[in-house]
Design a protein around this motif. Structure first.
Motif, PDB file in Angstrom:
ATOM      1  N   LYS A   1      36.713  18.015 -22.065  1.00 36.18           N
ATOM      2  CA  LYS A   1      38.016  17.350 -22.034  1.00 36.18           C
ATOM      3  C   LYS A   1      37.983  16.018 -21.291  1.00 36.18           C
ATOM      4  N   THR A   2      37.048  15.845 -20.373  1.00 40.07           N
ATOM      5  CA  THR A   2      37.073  14.690 -19.492  1.00 40.07           C
ATOM      6  C   THR A   2      36.858  13.376 -20.233  1.00 40.07           C
ATOM      7  N   CYS A   3      37.448  12.319 -19.708  1.00 42.35           N
ATOM      8  CA  CYS A   3      37.137  10.973 -20.180  1.00 42.35           C
ATOM      9  C   CYS A   3      35.708  10.659 -19.728  1.00 42.35           C
ATOM     10  N   GLN A   4      34.877  10.298 -20.674  1.00 40.75           N
ATOM     11  CA  GLN A   4      33.443  10.184 -20.398  1.00 40.75           C
ATOM     12  C   GLN A   4      33.083   9.055 -19.436  1.00 40.75           C
ATOM     13  N   PHE A   5      34.007   8.129 -19.227  1.00 46.09           N
ATOM     14  CA  PHE A   5      33.767   6.991 -18.326  1.00 46.09           C
ATOM     15  C   PHE A   5      34.313   7.233 -16.931  1.00 46.09           C
TER      16      PHE A   5
ATOM     17  N   ARG B   1      36.076  10.875 -29.344  1.00 48.18           N
ATOM     18  CA  ARG B   1      34.682  10.995 -28.898  1.00 48.18           C
ATOM     19  C   ARG B   1      34.536  10.698 -27.404  1.00 48.18           C
ATOM     20  N   ILE B   2      35.230   9.691 -26.924  1.00 48.95           N
ATOM     21  CA  ILE B   2      35.053   9.220 -25.550  1.00 48.95           C
ATOM     22  C   ILE B   2      35.942   9.971 -24.567  1.00 48.95           C
TER      23      ILE B   2
ATOM     24  N   LEU C   1      28.665   8.284 -19.402  1.00 46.37           N
ATOM     25  CA  LEU C   1      28.430   6.986 -20.035  1.00 46.37           C
ATOM     26  C   LEU C   1      27.686   6.011 -19.124  1.00 46.37           C
ATOM     27  N   GLU C   2      26.970   6.541 -18.126  1.00 48.41           N
ATOM     28  CA  GLU C   2      26.317   5.642 -17.180  1.00 48.41           C
ATOM     29  C   GLU C   2      25.258   4.755 -17.839  1.00 48.41           C
ATOM     30  N   SER C   3      24.711   5.181 -18.984  1.00 47.43           N
ATOM     31  CA  SER C   3      23.696   4.381 -19.686  1.00 47.43           C
ATOM     32  C   SER C   3      24.255   3.665 -20.905  1.00 47.43           C
TER      33      SER C   3
END
Length: 366
Positions: A130-134, A241-242, A312-314
């Protein structure tokens, strides 16, 4: 290099610091701009990445500052421009009566804006499905750099000190999304009342669109002067997706909320943070911006900056040319609609430090 293009370059690539211990305070983790350090370039204070993967490999190098905080930006051995680091805010040296440092309650963003995450937890953050990937809202809490819940009294105390000691002129209140249909509006109302009881300071509240539009008037009545409801990504496919949890609140619902909020807060006083570089095309971003501007919403488009420790660190940052191709026409849209960042009463768009957009605006107005 024109200032707006240099800002695009530095925000996309980040900078390497010759002396990482010198210069201003930086932010790691948390909500909002992170892994950044504020620097002033040609009079504009901007947040420049210094702690993430792109910054570690950046072609831009910033020298150790002098006693006044001034330094040079270099690329391939050539001077590109001058930057100035900020001094440590004086209110950071204070603590509440029960020993909580003021810096754990609110921080200085940009040059003169106080920012706080009222609730440092989120119903979406606990699950990677569920989390926002950023998002890094839990990182600063886990590291002990902040507290989970800031009370209205604490916020008022810190805001008053920040105004008196450091000349803060407006405040941003964001929040993780709590359980409930108000999606954080209630806690923002309570917090705004606490601040306005202590000091007359313009406030921007930031939350997801509440289910009931009555919350917009409640937030306004509580002392919130401008409102941010952040799309982040603009197409439903990228949003799913994000940020799979937040995407359950559709773009359609966001626009219904924008249309309800603008009459309450005023033309240009509602904004939406949009992260360029997550997969949306320039055409998609500018199309959404045109719709937002058309109903009186300020689209604050910023380059995506990957934060260490997030999924999304990379992820790559958007190229500077990508940002230019969005921000140049967007600044013209804003000019034609009579919407200016300088007219926003409080918030991210007014601060402008996370994007070159306000610099493009000034160039168009000159």
């Amino acid at each position: 290099m024109p200032t707006e293009l240099l800002i695009n370059e530095l925000q996309s690539f980040g900078v390497r610091l010759v002396d990482p211990k010198a210069g201003g305070d930086s932010r790691r983790g948390g909500a909002g701009p992170s892994d950044h350090m504020p620097m002033t370039i040609d009079g504009a204070t901007v947040m420049i990445p210094v702690h993430n993967a792109p910054a570690f490999e950046s072609p831009y190098i910033v020298d150790r500052p002098d006693a006044l905080g001034r330094s040079r930006v270099r690329r391939d051995g050539a001077d590109i421009g001058e930057v100035k680091f900020q001094l440590r805010p004086r209110f950071y040296e204070r603590a509440t009566a029960d020993g909580i440092p003021y810096s754990k309650i609110a921080t200085l963003h940009g040059r003169d804006v106080l920012a706080t995450t009222v609730l440092q937890t989120c119903i979406r953050y606990q699950s990677r499905t569920k989390t926002c990937q950023f998002c890094a809202i839990g990182q600063s809490l886990a590291a002990g750099r902040t507290i989970e819940r800031k009370t209205p009294e604490q916020l008022g105390e810190v805001a008053k000190a920040a105004v008196e000691l450091d000349g803060v002129t407006h405040m941003v209140m964001t929040t993780g999304t709590p359980p409930g249909a108000d999606r954080g509006a209630k806690i923002l109302c309570e917090s705004a009342v606490g601040v306005k009881a202590a000091v007359d300071l313009p406030i921007q509240g930031q939350c997801e669109p509440p289910d009931d539009n009555i919350w917009f008037q409640r937030m306004k009545d509580a002392g919130i002067d401008s409102l941010g409801m952040h799309l982040e990504a603009v197409s439903e496919t990228v949003r799913a997706r994000i940020m799979p949890g937040k995407a359950q609140v559709s773009v359609q619902r966001y626009f219904a909320a924008f249309e309800a909020a603008v009459p309450v807060f005023g033309h240009g006083q509602v904004s939406s943070y949009i992260l360029a570089g997550l997969g949306d095309t320039k055409k998609q971003i500018l199309g959404i911006c045109e719709r937002l501007v058309g109903i009186g919403v300020y689209p604050f488009v910023v380059p995506f900056v990957p934060i260490a420790g997030t999924p999304l660190e990379s992820h790559p940052t958007p190229p500077p040319a990508f940002m230019h191709d969005i921000l140049a026409p967007l600044s013209e849209m804003l000019r034609a609609a009579g919407i200016r960042s300088s007219d926003i009463k409080a918030g991210c768009g007014k601060c402008g430090a996370c994007s070159a957009l306000s610099t493009y605006e000034k160039r168009r107005q000159a």
